[in-house]
Design an enzyme around this catalytic site. Structure first.
Site, PDB file in Angstrom:
ATOM      1  N   GLY A   1     -16.560  24.556  15.279  1.00  0.00           N
ATOM      2  CA  GLY A   1     -15.937  25.757  14.725  1.00  0.00           C
ATOM      3  C   GLY A   1     -15.456  26.714  15.806  1.00  0.00           C
TER       4      GLY A   1
ATOM      5  N   ILE B   1     -13.095  16.680   7.542  1.00  0.00           N
ATOM      6  CA  ILE B   1     -14.097  17.696   7.851  1.00  0.00           C
ATOM      7  C   ILE B   1     -13.878  18.204   9.273  1.00  0.00           C
ATOM      8  CG2 ILE B   1     -16.567  18.171   8.016  1.00  0.00           C
ATOM      9  CD1 ILE B   1     -16.967  15.753   6.105  1.00  0.00           C
ATOM     10  N   LEU B   2     -13.833  19.507   9.443  1.00  0.00           N
ATOM     11  CA  LEU B   2     -13.529  20.124  10.727  1.00  0.00           C
ATOM     12  C   LEU B   2     -14.520  19.700  11.815  1.00  0.00           C
ATOM     13  CD1 LEU B   2     -11.636  22.328  12.032  1.00  0.00           C
ATOM     14  CD2 LEU B   2     -13.528  23.929  11.668  1.00  0.00           C
ATOM     15  N   ASP B   3     -13.995  19.247  12.951  1.00  0.00           N
ATOM     16  CA  ASP B   3     -14.802  18.896  14.128  1.00  0.00           C
ATOM     17  C   ASP B   3     -15.822  17.801  13.841  1.00  0.00           C
ATOM     18  OD1 ASP B   3     -13.394  20.816  15.527  1.00  0.00           O
ATOM     19  OD2 ASP B   3     -14.875  22.381  15.187  1.00  0.00           O
ATOM     20  N   ASP B   4     -15.550  16.974  12.856  1.00  0.00           N
ATOM     21  CA  ASP B   4     -16.528  15.969  12.461  1.00  0.00           C
ATOM     22  C   ASP B   4     -16.025  14.528  12.636  1.00  0.00           C
ATOM     23  OD1 ASP B   4     -19.125  15.366  11.173  1.00  0.00           O
ATOM     24  OD2 ASP B   4     -17.830  14.463   9.642  1.00  0.00           O
TER      25      ASP B   4
END
Lengths: 283, 283, 283, 283
Positions: free
Chosen positions: D200, D225-228
């Site tokens: 994030g 999914i963010l940064d996943d």
């Protein structure tokens, strides 16, 4: 922030810290960084102290006469540097442009506290990118017959531009000792090996032949003896049997850029002190 | 060499360096290590200074009353440590013995300047190697029903042995806050991940599941919040798709040993200063 | 899991992969690890393939005659190793015990797939810890007058114990070429520098004098030329001007342990192939 | 050298290696790189094999129909890539130019085997350097009201330019899932932390506040999914109490450049295979 940085080297004696701290406090210095090193082997005291000039009550023009009595008492070698007086750096380059490009871009980004009045090369190759960054590019061809005249032309350019620091960014000519002796501890080279391993020519080829598992790069001050000057920074990267010489060269470029730029940055920020053919890095 | 080490933490003010340097010079201190840090974010001055006691003219029994006026003037938190007063360290361990064995061997080799009066475990497994190194081994079984009594027994042992520092060498029980609060900044834990990633249970399994390319270990002081205390040291090692969880555990052991032993060594040499849930390492 | 591991080295030719894969498939091999390397410089094919023996329909006693026709066709150097046949490793040590202790503890932890029938030393110092781990300890003093006899005694011990691999864990005597030639690519040494820098004596002292910023350790097979054999593993650690020679020695110990143990582990797991005085590591 | 590279992912079964090797040998392939991985946890077989096309007797236009029967038999996911067909890469950038400049220079140096038909930005800042390298620069401003239209304009540009790979070189907008879903495993992002730590916003600020001793960077494929997404590469660098947030940002830039460029290079050379939200890197 406008700061002054004092670099001191002298025999270690009691009372040194107190004398320096009292001197700075007398003139109301606001210290922002202080680091010192007692070198037991050589019985030396080495120090870097940086202070904010905002409240400092001593005019820096009067610093030298005010400080000299203390320096004399402790037999100090010292220098003071001001952030208001930006060093002037010349970059020497041949055909490999990665270190040059890296330095120019860092300079533009504000990472390197210096002016770059010129780049000197023995080839035309790096002109376009240099001029893109607004830096004058001077080509002085070098061959085995014109070495003396070429160095004289380089020397004149450096003098005309008031150069303080010379960075050899993969410059593929060996400078004469007469030339570099004019810039003691002010010529920084990048060597593409983990010195003292593979000093001299073709280090990546020799590293490949020896079968090492890591390759390195070394940034050092140039002295009379090739690849033997005080080391400022080194780093390594892992390689494997999958990597041929070309891959070593490619991986090495990243090392060279980082190691050289760290050394240049530390030098420009007056974080390097030389003693006994070594360096203290006050980083 | 018999030395004294002074650790100072206080609001940053002009004249601090001079006041400390003058105090030490007054009593003829021969400084062997001095390092300080001005933390701009928190406006703090943090310092470590170590001096040879040979020529020091102040009896260390009289140090506190002599120094306190300066401490008061600058609102210092401070402590002074003497090499003649070896800290007493307890090691807590469960079944994994690699960190314990590493610490015991380093201690025998003279790397760790402390006494180790005892090892406390909730299992018998590590008795033989502990006793080989001549250290008493105490087993206090822990289960969900006897936690309070077990901690009371541990606390008694620590008190009877005059323990200064507790090292949790992969001790698999969570100590109560009541327990650790008695040893503020004196309980060091090793967590087998690169915190704050994978705090809590089974970090290697979660690192494997997430597909990270490096695994880490973190040594920190224990505080009220699990895996949240001030970090003393961290390191990482590269892994690849070839490595299953068991291999991560194996590679991680080497990290854990090195990271924990560095943190313990720095703590014992009074090189760690805590501020704002972080640490300064004067190494 | 019971596995067989085949190591192959030969001139690179088309059809190699197919020939090997077909051979293994013919006997219903369940491959668990396969890695190969085409070395362009030396025009070599190098391969490691490991398979589960559960479903393998060829009796391993009959492997050699079954495989030899393929080996002949491609002019292979090859060997096959079985996990059921644990290699027998001898450790040589002098007074520095850190590598020895590290290997003994790893062995006990199950990290090293071998038996250790004996430790040979020229001093008594490491007897207690060796015997703690249940390994017989033999002292054979060495001086300039008894070198030949000492080596003969060592050789006899190795032969009586059916030794496959010799690990020189900071053994401070140079073994004769006659001696090591009996164990080609089966004597592993740890040298306390980043070879080829600082080969020979007192590498930490010379690293200190040169002012390097990283120190290293190198594990290699012993050959006729001192510190010149094929490198199996190397690593480095950062040092600073704060570190004196004693600190280099201390930091170096951690490097030596890790670098030597990796090399030994890879050798024992048949992950190392030597070619052109280099190694391929199939890890 | 003109080569073809085959990437395969399927359930692990006996006979896979033989089937693939025989197929290639049938058409006289000269293998230059072969690597495979048996993933025990997920019971998968993953392979990369690259061969010189010089002697290959199968027209690559006929490769798919010839190979499909084998693929069907083993339930393979597979793709084949040709060096003669250079991937087309778009770079997205905002104001921070270091990753962009690094990629453009590497591309010019021949390190990245792709074409770069365009750079897309939401700001004018990076136009000059992009155009210096001869790459068209498109500005599409993005704000909270025009997100849909902006992405539609971006999508059109990508389609018009036949883009295969999107590199987010510190692009400071979060792309919608609708957008990235069109490029599965073909959008590479650089995140300026050691994921999963500090996913994030503002990772350097949070790393500073937590007092970590190393900072990292992570390159990964973008997923819903963010940064996943699957991590391709990570690396770290040591920091100290001397470093404020600005210094973390500066040190981090070097990490970001190197980590992103490695990930891009491996992707372009078809060295990355995704499985179970992880990657195998055949480097």
């Amino acid at each position: 922030m406008n700061t002054a940085t004092l670099l001191i080297s002298c025999p270690d004696r009691k009372g040194l810290s107190a004398a320096i701290a009292n001197f700075l406090y007398t003139y109301n210095a606001n210290i922002v960084h202080s680091d010192q090193h007692q070198d037991v082997t050589d019985d030396l005291f080495l120090m870097r102290v940086e202070w904010d000039l905002t409240d400092f009550t001593l005019d820096m023009a009067a610093f030298a006469p005010a400080f000299q009595p203390i320096a004399d008492r402790f037999n100090m070698q010292w220098k003071v540097a001001l952030t208001t007086r930006r060093p002037r750096m010349a970059i020497f380059v041949s055909k490999y442009d990665h270190c040059l490009v890296d330095l120019l871009h860092r300079h533009q980004s504000g990472e390197l506290a210096c002016d770059i009045p010129l780049v000197i090369s023995n080839h035309e190759d790096c002109r376009a990118i240099t001029e893109f960054y607004g830096v004058p590019y001077h080509v002085i061809p070098v061959n085995k017959d014109n070495k003396v005249q070429a160095e004289e032309a380089q020397r004149q350019l450096l003098q005309d531009n008031g150069i303080d620091l010379i960075v050899l960014a993969r410059y593929m000519q060996v400078l004469s000792h007469d030339f570099t002796a004019r810039y003691p501890q002010r010529v920084i080279n990048i060597h593409h090996s983990f010195l003292p391993a593979f000093d001299g020519a073709k280090p990546y080829h020799r590293a490949f032949a020896r079968g090492v598992k890591l390759i390195g790069a070394t940034s050092h001050y140039v002295t009379e003896i090739l690849d033997d000057g005080p080391i400022i920074e080194q780093d390594v990267i892992r390689i494997s049997h999958r990597d041929d010489v070309e891959e070593l060269v490619r991986k090495g470029r990243d090392l060279e850029k980082i190691v050289l730029s760290r050394a240049v940055k530390w030098h420009l920020e007056n974080r390097v002190l030389v003693f006994a053919n070594k360096t203290v890095i006050f980083a």
